[in-house]
Write an enzyme that holds these catalytic residues in place. Sequence first.
Site, PDB file in Angstrom:
ATOM      1  N   LEU A 128      31.314 -38.223  20.546  1.00  0.00           N
ATOM      2  CA  LEU A 128      32.740 -37.768  18.611  1.00  0.00           C
ATOM      3  C   LEU A 128      33.324 -37.254  19.352  1.00  0.00           C
ATOM      4  O   LEU A 128      33.121 -36.367  19.700  1.00  0.00           O
ATOM      5  CB  LEU A 128      30.782 -37.552  18.585  1.00  0.00           C
ATOM      6  CG  LEU A 128      29.769 -37.891  18.139  1.00  0.00           C
ATOM      7  CD1 LEU A 128      28.399 -37.522  17.237  1.00  0.00           C
ATOM      8  CD2 LEU A 128      30.209 -39.655  17.062  1.00  0.00           C
ATOM      9  N   ASP A 129      34.236 -37.757  18.104  1.00  0.00           N
ATOM     10  CA  ASP A 129      35.924 -37.256  18.011  1.00  0.00           C
ATOM     11  C   ASP A 129      34.930 -35.901  17.656  1.00  0.00           C
ATOM     12  O   ASP A 129      34.255 -35.716  17.309  1.00  0.00           O
ATOM     13  CB  ASP A 129      35.896 -38.115  17.073  1.00  0.00           C
ATOM     14  CG  ASP A 129      36.644 -39.582  18.138  1.00  0.00           C
ATOM     15  OD1 ASP A 129      36.604 -39.834  19.383  1.00  0.00           O
ATOM     16  OD2 ASP A 129      36.707 -40.441  17.194  1.00  0.00           O
ATOM     17  N   ILE A 130      36.253 -35.337  17.920  1.00  0.00           N
ATOM     18  CA  ILE A 130      36.050 -33.822  17.425  1.00  0.00           C
ATOM     19  C   ILE A 130      36.258 -34.187  15.256  1.00  0.00           C
ATOM     20  O   ILE A 130      35.660 -32.962  14.745  1.00  0.00           O
ATOM     21  CB  ILE A 130      37.561 -32.905  17.697  1.00  0.00           C
ATOM     22  CG1 ILE A 130      37.413 -31.657  16.794  1.00  0.00           C
ATOM     23  CG2 ILE A 130      38.506 -33.518  16.900  1.00  0.00           C
ATOM     24  CD1 ILE A 130      38.151 -30.559  17.604  1.00  0.00           C
ATOM     25  N   ASP A 131      36.460 -34.611  14.996  1.00  0.00           N
ATOM     26  CA  ASP A 131      36.552 -34.884  13.109  1.00  0.00           C
ATOM     27  C   ASP A 131      35.045 -35.682  13.414  1.00  0.00           C
ATOM     28  O   ASP A 131      34.352 -35.376  12.295  1.00  0.00           O
ATOM     29  CB  ASP A 131      37.891 -35.711  13.296  1.00  0.00           C
ATOM     30  CG  ASP A 131      38.615 -35.331  13.582  1.00  0.00           C
ATOM     31  OD1 ASP A 131      38.954 -33.476  13.936  1.00  0.00           O
ATOM     32  OD2 ASP A 131      39.652 -35.692  13.375  1.00  0.00           O
ATOM     33  N   SER A 132      34.633 -36.199  14.380  1.00  0.00           N
ATOM     34  CA  SER A 132      33.308 -36.733  14.059  1.00  0.00           C
ATOM     35  C   SER A 132      31.764 -35.736  13.976  1.00  0.00           C
ATOM     36  O   SER A 132      32.025 -34.876  14.557  1.00  0.00           O
ATOM     37  CB  SER A 132      32.552 -38.210  14.659  1.00  0.00           C
ATOM     38  OG  SER A 132      33.684 -39.085  14.354  1.00  0.00           O
TER      39      SER A 132
END
Length: 253
Positions: free
Chosen positions: A129-133
């Site tokens: 999961l991306d850092i912004d997710s």
Amino acid sequence: MRQSPTSADTPEHPRLSKRMSELGLCSRREADRWITNGWVKVDGRLVETLGVRVPPSARIEIDRAAHEHQSGQVTILLHKPVGYVSGQAEDGYEPAIVLIRPENRWAADPSPIKFQQGHLRGLAPAGRLDIDSTGLLVLTQDGRIAKQLIGEDSSVEKEYLVRVEGSLSSEGLKRLRHGLTLDGVKLKPAQVSWQNENQLRFVLRQGRKRQIRRMCELVGLFVVGLKRVRSGNVPLGGLPVGKWRYLRPDEKF
């Protein structure tokens, strides 16, 4: 067991570790460990050498010690917050695994498993999961589960709720569902539908880097929030942000 001339001369035969993975016995990494530990026999002969090739018809026997080791492995579900990376630390950001501490365990976790430091050994994210997710991140010691979720042949659905800005035409929605290409690779069909006026629901069977954000950019949308709410048959449910729990024996992806 030394590699026989026959196996050496038949490169079309799979390596033992690959064959074990194909049969669903374990991951290839686990297979290598089992082989070097002396836990694997092929047609009645002990194999302790990595790289041995075997015919598909070979009879593979696994020592009880390997099964006992496998049964003690854990899988953890984490509601990853924004600001943490899924895998190794990068650019000064901490990996999500630092949240797997006793004090962060969900109080409503129904599992009777008692937390042990050994549960962190070899624990790795099965997907990213991306850092912004935010949302459901699966971490596991079990190579079979990792392969099921992120292996080359994985077809497990991942469901996301995505808040977006911008306008989306009916043609753009069709392209999101089937018709986009990333990095020269045509994407698999996706289920995409509106949840409300500013939120889309995505169901994917693949996970290219920042896939949903890039898909949205290609049709003129900007993602302002992304949350994974399901992996296969396992939902995020009521797991609070930053909390974790153990996968139950009755839960299957």
